[in-house]
Design an enzyme around this catalytic site. Structure first.
Site, mmCIF file in Angstrom:
data_model
loop_
_atom_site.group_PDB
_atom_site.id
_atom_site.type_symbol
_atom_site.label_atom_id
_atom_site.label_comp_id
_atom_site.label_asym_id
_atom_site.label_seq_id
_atom_site.Cartn_x
_atom_site.Cartn_y
_atom_site.Cartn_z
ATOM 1 N N LYS A 7 -59.582 -98.294 107.330
ATOM 2 C CA LYS A 7 -58.433 -98.605 108.184
ATOM 3 C C LYS A 7 -58.309 -100.112 108.383
ATOM 4 O O LYS A 7 -57.239 -100.698 108.162
ATOM 5 C CB LYS A 7 -58.563 -97.922 109.537
ATOM 6 C CG LYS A 7 -57.367 -98.163 110.455
ATOM 7 C CD LYS A 7 -57.659 -97.768 111.890
ATOM 8 C CE LYS A 7 -58.460 -98.852 112.590
ATOM 9 N NZ LYS A 7 -58.594 -98.612 114.047
ATOM 10 N N ASP B 22 -54.846 -94.827 111.767
ATOM 11 C CA ASP B 22 -55.412 -94.947 113.118
ATOM 12 C C ASP B 22 -55.164 -93.633 113.855
ATOM 13 O O ASP B 22 -54.766 -92.628 113.260
ATOM 14 C CB ASP B 22 -54.817 -96.150 113.853
ATOM 15 C CG ASP B 22 -53.388 -95.906 114.317
ATOM 16 O OD1 ASP B 22 -52.738 -94.958 113.814
ATOM 17 O OD2 ASP B 22 -52.917 -96.649 115.195
#
Length: 217
Positions: A121, A140
């Site tokens: 991420k 996320d």
């Protein structure tokens, strides 16, 4: 879900969340982007933006941060939570950048993943925002929740969700899809009380059906 429907979802969301920038953190270079993204875990972008000016005033470069005492860094970043771990990660990342990457934040996924505190991420965010490289999709909590609710992915695993989104969207949109899903997750598709009655993609969303609501995805 098929790519045609996924693209229609993106198009509708883009119509209500037009943007010239696709990030929520205020940074001016890859070093600041990396540090702030690490700090943003399990806290708000507002909090990170608030502590960043003092942090970068005191530690304006990877070289400066690599030499920092953890206590000094922790004092500044305490409001972001988990500050012991985050201080260790950003100092460790700065040290690796200095020792292994000539003081420059690397611009390749495999290299970014060697830095402390950096997963896919964070690496995807840094690559997209700092280098305009779409190596993947940053997943996320908002992207994960909406991907499941809408029907973009049936998985709960962030890595599999990323692969599902990569399959549905062309590479040019990988960074932007994160942005519009986060905006929609914050403004309409709340974790506890999604506002389906005002949702622009309700007719395309699995959660918009009574069957999905009963499942309480």
């Amino acid at each position: 879900m098929d790519s045609k429907t996924a693209l229609l979802i993106y198009s509708r969301l883009l119509s209500i969340y037009p943007h010239t920038e696709t990030h929520f953190l205020t940074f001016s270079n890859p070093y600041e982007c990396l540090v702030m993204t690490i700090l943003s875990a399990q806290t708000t972008d507002l909090t990170v933006n608030r502590v960043a000016p003092l942090l970068f005033e005191r530690y304006p470069s990877p070289e400066a941060l690599a030499l920092a005492e953890p206590e000094g860094v922790e004092e500044i970043i305490r409001p972001t939570g988990f500050y012991h771990t985050k201080a260790r990660h950003i100092i460790g990342s700065a040290l690796m950048i200095v020792e292994h990457f000539s003081g420059l934040v690397p611009n390749r996924m495999e290299e970014l993943l060697t830095l402390p505190g950096v997963g896919r991420k964070t690496a995807n965010i840094v690559l997209h925002h700092s280098f305009r490289v779409n190596a993947g999709v940053a997943v996320d909590t908002h992207v994960r929740r909406l991907s499941q609710r809408i029907g973009l992915s049936l998985s709960r695993d962030p890595n599999q969700i990323e692969q599902d989104l990569i399959r549905l969207y062309p590479q040019a949109l990988w960074g932007e899809i994160t942005y519009v899903l986060i905006r929609h997750g914050r403004e309409v598709c709340d974790a506890r009380r999604p506002a389906c009655d005002i949702c622009i993609i309700r007719d395309l969303c699995d959660y918009g059906t009574s069957e999905a609501r009963e499942k309480k995805i």
